[in-house]
Design a protein around this motif. Structure first.
Motif, short mmCIF file in Angstrom:
data_model
loop_
_atom_site.label_atom_id
_atom_site.label_comp_id
_atom_site.label_asym_id
_atom_site.label_seq_id
_atom_site.Cartn_x
_atom_site.Cartn_y
_atom_site.Cartn_z
N GLU A 77 -3.12 -3.36 -6.60
CA GLU A 77 -3.96 -2.63 -7.55
C GLU A 77 -4.94 -1.78 -6.75
O GLU A 77 -5.67 -2.32 -5.92
CB GLU A 77 -4.69 -3.60 -8.47
CG GLU A 77 -5.63 -2.95 -9.44
CD GLU A 77 -4.96 -1.95 -10.35
OE1 GLU A 77 -5.39 -0.78 -10.34
OE2 GLU A 77 -4.01 -2.31 -11.05
N VAL A 78 -4.93 -0.50 -6.98
CA VAL A 78 -5.75 0.40 -6.17
C VAL A 78 -6.87 1.08 -6.94
O VAL A 78 -7.54 1.96 -6.40
CB VAL A 78 -4.87 1.47 -5.47
CG1 VAL A 78 -3.98 0.82 -4.43
CG2 VAL A 78 -4.06 2.25 -6.47
N ALA B 92 0.84 -1.21 0.00
CA ALA B 92 0.00 0.00 0.00
C ALA B 92 0.87 1.25 0.00
O ALA B 92 0.55 2.22 -0.70
CB ALA B 92 -0.94 -0.01 1.20
N ASP B 93 1.94 1.25 0.77
CA ASP B 93 2.84 2.40 0.81
C ASP B 93 3.49 2.66 -0.55
O ASP B 93 3.78 3.80 -0.90
CB ASP B 93 3.91 2.22 1.88
CG ASP B 93 3.38 2.35 3.29
OD1 ASP B 93 2.25 2.87 3.48
OD2 ASP B 93 4.08 1.92 4.22
N ALA B 94 3.74 1.58 -1.29
CA ALA B 94 4.42 1.71 -2.59
C ALA B 94 3.46 1.95 -3.75
O ALA B 94 3.87 2.40 -4.81
CB ALA B 94 5.23 0.45 -2.87
N ALA B 95 2.19 1.64 -3.56
CA ALA B 95 1.21 1.71 -4.64
C ALA B 95 1.20 3.09 -5.29
O ALA B 95 1.33 4.09 -4.61
CB ALA B 95 -0.18 1.36 -4.12
N PRO B 96 1.10 3.13 -6.61
CA PRO B 96 0.82 2.02 -7.54
C PRO B 96 2.07 1.32 -8.06
O PRO B 96 1.98 0.52 -8.98
CB PRO B 96 0.07 2.72 -8.67
CG PRO B 96 0.72 4.06 -8.75
CD PRO B 96 1.04 4.43 -7.31
N LYS B 97 3.23 1.60 -7.49
CA LYS B 97 4.47 0.98 -7.97
C LYS B 97 4.56 -0.48 -7.52
O LYS B 97 3.94 -0.89 -6.54
CB LYS B 97 5.68 1.74 -7.44
CG LYS B 97 5.77 3.16 -7.96
CD LYS B 97 6.97 3.86 -7.38
CE LYS B 97 7.02 5.30 -7.87
NZ LYS B 97 8.12 6.04 -7.25
N LYS B 98 5.37 -1.23 -8.24
CA LYS B 98 5.65 -2.61 -7.88
C LYS B 98 6.73 -2.65 -6.80
O LYS B 98 7.58 -1.78 -6.74
CB LYS B 98 6.12 -3.40 -9.10
CG LYS B 98 5.10 -3.50 -10.21
CD LYS B 98 5.71 -4.14 -11.45
CE LYS B 98 4.74 -4.14 -12.60
NZ LYS B 98 4.56 -2.81 -13.21
N VAL B 99 6.68 -3.69 -5.96
CA VAL B 99 7.71 -3.92 -4.95
C VAL B 99 8.44 -5.20 -5.36
O VAL B 99 7.82 -6.26 -5.49
CB VAL B 99 7.11 -4.08 -3.54
CG1 VAL B 99 8.19 -4.37 -2.51
CG2 VAL B 99 6.31 -2.83 -3.16
N ILE C 33 -3.97 -8.09 -5.44
CA ILE C 33 -2.55 -8.35 -5.20
C ILE C 33 -2.02 -9.07 -6.44
O ILE C 33 -2.33 -10.23 -6.68
CB ILE C 33 -2.32 -9.19 -3.93
CG1 ILE C 33 -2.87 -8.45 -2.72
CG2 ILE C 33 -0.84 -9.50 -3.75
CD1 ILE C 33 -2.85 -9.24 -1.44
N LEU C 34 -1.24 -8.33 -7.21
CA LEU C 34 -0.74 -8.85 -8.48
C LEU C 34 0.70 -9.28 -8.37
O LEU C 34 1.50 -8.64 -7.68
CB LEU C 34 -0.89 -7.77 -9.56
CG LEU C 34 -2.30 -7.17 -9.70
CD1 LEU C 34 -2.29 -6.07 -10.75
CD2 LEU C 34 -3.31 -8.25 -10.04
N GLY D 76 9.20 -12.67 -11.96
CA GLY D 76 10.56 -12.18 -12.15
C GLY D 76 10.78 -10.75 -11.68
O GLY D 76 11.89 -10.24 -11.72
N VAL D 77 9.71 -10.09 -11.23
CA VAL D 77 9.80 -8.68 -10.81
C VAL D 77 9.41 -8.52 -9.35
O VAL D 77 10.22 -8.16 -8.50
CB VAL D 77 8.90 -7.77 -11.69
CG1 VAL D 77 8.95 -6.34 -11.21
CG2 VAL D 77 9.30 -7.89 -13.15
N GLY D 78 8.13 -8.77 -9.04
CA GLY D 78 7.66 -8.59 -7.67
C GLY D 78 6.15 -8.49 -7.61
O GLY D 78 5.44 -9.03 -8.46
#
Length: 93
Positions: free
Chosen positions: A85-86, A25-32, A74-75, A79-81
């Protein structure tokens, strides 16, 4: 246990589930990235932590997704993380 409200329903989350969701949630909309998530959760990233992440994601999807087999909240990007989705459409509203 921690509580979150989704679609007007209160969900009980385990501390590790809540922490995982908070990081997303803190990173959204970015991927972690898997690495960043493992380090944020346990201070390290390795095969064991990635296995734990999969378990947490499975559990959260069972609690949060309308259809856990077709996740929209939760996507996972192989290979990324992970990404939370908000958008309004992902919450079923």
């Amino acid at each position: 246990n921690q509580e979150v409200v989704l679609r007007g329903e209160t969900l009980q989350l385990l501390p590790r589930e809540y922490k995982f969701l908070s990081i997303l949630a803190d990173a959204a909309p970015k991927k972690v990235s898997y690495k960043a998530m493992g380090e944020s959760m346990w201070g390290e990233d390795n095969e064991k932590t990635r296995s734990h992440l999969k378990t947490i994601v499975f559990s959260l999807r069972q609690k949060m997704e309308l259809d856990p087999t077709s996740p929209r909240l939760i996507l996972n990007y192989r290979g990324v993380g992970y990404q939370l989705e908000v958008s309004k459409s992902s919450t079923g509203k």
